[in-house]
Design an enzyme around this catalytic site. Structure first.
Site, PDB file in Angstrom:
ATOM      1  N   ARG A   1      85.808 188.197  61.891  1.00 57.29           N
ATOM      2  CA  ARG A   1      87.206 187.756  62.093  1.00 57.29           C
ATOM      3  C   ARG A   1      88.096 188.413  61.048  1.00 57.29           C
ATOM      4  NH1 ARG A   1      89.052 186.433  66.382  1.00 57.29           N
ATOM      5  NH2 ARG A   1      87.603 184.694  66.699  1.00 57.29           N
TER       6      ARG A   1
ATOM      7  N   HIS B   1      90.708 196.766  66.793  1.00 53.29           N
ATOM      8  CA  HIS B   1      91.340 195.451  66.722  1.00 53.29           C
ATOM      9  C   HIS B   1      91.824 195.155  65.292  1.00 53.29           C
ATOM     10  CE1 HIS B   1      91.958 191.204  67.530  1.00 53.29           C
ATOM     11  NE2 HIS B   1      91.574 191.338  68.763  1.00 53.29           N
TER      12      HIS B   1
ATOM     13  N   GLU C   1      97.042 196.492  67.504  1.00 55.73           N
ATOM     14  CA  GLU C   1      95.752 197.068  67.908  1.00 55.73           C
ATOM     15  C   GLU C   1      95.946 198.297  68.798  1.00 55.73           C
ATOM     16  OE1 GLU C   1      93.960 193.761  69.947  1.00 55.73           O
ATOM     17  OE2 GLU C   1      94.809 192.349  68.493  1.00 55.73           O
TER      18      GLU C   1
HETATM   19  O1  TA6 Z   1      93.416 191.402  71.055  1.00 56.91           O
HETATM   20  C1  TA6 Z   1      93.880 190.123  71.378  1.00 56.91           C
HETATM   21  C2  TA6 Z   1      92.734 189.322  71.970  1.00 56.91           C
HETATM   22  O2  TA6 Z   1      92.280 189.900  73.160  1.00 56.91           O
HETATM   23  C3  TA6 Z   1      93.201 187.886  72.168  1.00 56.91           C
HETATM   24  O3  TA6 Z   1      93.259 187.553  73.539  1.00 56.91           O
HETATM   25  C4  TA6 Z   1      92.156 187.058  71.427  1.00 56.91           C
HETATM   26  O4  TA6 Z   1      91.100 186.706  72.288  1.00 56.91           O
HETATM   27  C5  TA6 Z   1      91.730 188.055  70.346  1.00 56.91           C
HETATM   28  O5  TA6 Z   1      91.627 189.286  71.050  1.00 56.91           O
HETATM   29  C6  TA6 Z   1      90.497 187.690  69.571  1.00 56.91           C
HETATM   30  O6  TA6 Z   1      89.383 187.719  70.404  1.00 56.91           O
HETATM   31  P1  TA6 Z   1      87.962 187.281  69.754  1.00 56.91           P
HETATM   32  O7  TA6 Z   1      86.956 187.501  70.861  1.00 56.91           O
HETATM   33  O8  TA6 Z   1      87.731 188.162  68.555  1.00 56.91           O
HETATM   34  O9  TA6 Z   1      88.144 185.839  69.346  1.00 56.91           O
END
Ligand code: TA6
Length: 284
Positions: free
Chosen positions: A60, A154, A256
């Site tokens: 995270r 991301h 991202e």
């Molecule tokens: O990039 C945004 C996203 O697709 C959101 O919809 C949210 O789900 C985020 O990614 C985080 O996803 P994760 O699977 O890491 O909790």
């Protein structure tokens, strides 16, 4: 490496790119996830204080890599397997003409082929200078048939305060708003501020967008990526994530770089590269 970060990771799980002069990157082999990028002593990336760093789940924060699927996936967990696999060091960090370069690799294995039966090699290259970090993902189709994928970096950026943070360069673009049932809208703002839960896929992006906060800006230059996702979970969603503090939405924003709005096709034997170049500009 920061002592508090050093205390959270196993030395054997991370690679350090040390550019000197307060510039460094720490990459976790789990998902080839950059955990920290210090530029002139300033931490640029957000890493949740509750991020799990024992390789048991996607990290995270930092720069998780999304491949072969952005978003929900019928073959497995959302955002694909790349961020949840252990990568190997392809070339150790080396300083060359003021740039520290390092590359990591991931190839298909029986686990990936079980869910997604294609052969591939991913090579992830990081290049660190005193004011920039480039991250490049090269996808090699090493099998005998073409396949399609979506991919994204991301990136979680640290900000002193989300209320004085904005993203520039998105004006005029169409975006798909995942918070409004996936409907498409047109962005009409020069400065996109984030006053609530944002989860938007901006399409056909220009080469550069910029995260602007009170202390600095980070420009995100896209090469071969087509889209930019802007995400902040805000307070309600923050409470639902065990690896994210309830108040941490106030000091982060995801900008991202990705190719996610339509699948990318790669022929047998072909390779495709996707790169973001991040540049920091401190405010006086
Ligand atoms: O990039 C945004 C996203 O697709 C959101 O919809 C949210 O789900 C985020 O990614 C985080 O996803 P994760 O699977 O890491 O909790």
């Amino acid at each position: 490496m920061d002592t508090d970060l050093a205390a959270r990771v196993q030395e054997s799980d991370v690679v350090l790119l040390d550019g000197g002069e307060g510039t460094s990157v720490v990459v976790h082999l789990h998902g080839a996830t950059a955990l920290s990028w210090k530029c002139g002593g300033r931490e640029i990336l957000f890493l949740s204080k509750q991020a799990v760093l024992d390789s048991s789940k996607a990290i995270r924060g930092g720069i998780p890599l999304v491949f072969p699927q952005f978003g929900p996936w019928t073959c497995g967990p959302q955002h694909g397997f790349a961020r949840n696999k252990r990568w190997s060091v392809d070339s150790q960090p080396q300083m060359e003409n003021g740039t520290v370069k390092c590359s990591l690799a991931l190839t298909d294995d029986e686990d990936t082929r079980k869910v997604w039966n294609y052969q591939f090699k991913l090579v992830y290259t990081l290049e660190l200078t005193t004011s920039s970090l480039s991250t490049r993902l090269t996808v090699h189709n090493t099998g005998g048939e073409s396949f399609t994928f979506t991919t994204l970096m991301h990136s979680y950026f640290l900000t002193p305060d989300i209320s004085t943070t904005s993203v520039r360069g998105l004006k005029g673009l169409t975006y798909t708003d995942k918070v409004q049932d996936g409907k498409d809208f047109q962005e009409d703002r020069d400065d996109v501020t984030i006053p609530e839960n944002y989860d938007r896929v901006y399409q056909k992006c220009p080469s550069t967008v910029t995260m602007d906060c009170s202390s600095h800006t980070v420009s995100v230059n896209l090469s071969n990526f087509t889209d930019v996702v802007v995400w902040n979970p805000w307070s309600e969603k923050a409470k639902t994530m065990s690896d994210f503090g309830n108040e941490e939405y106030k000091t982060m924003v995801c900008v991202e770089a990705g190719s996610v709005s339509s699948p990318v096709e790669i022929a047998a034997g072909q390779q495709l590269s996707f790169q973001q170049t991040l540049k920091v500009h401190a405010k006086l």
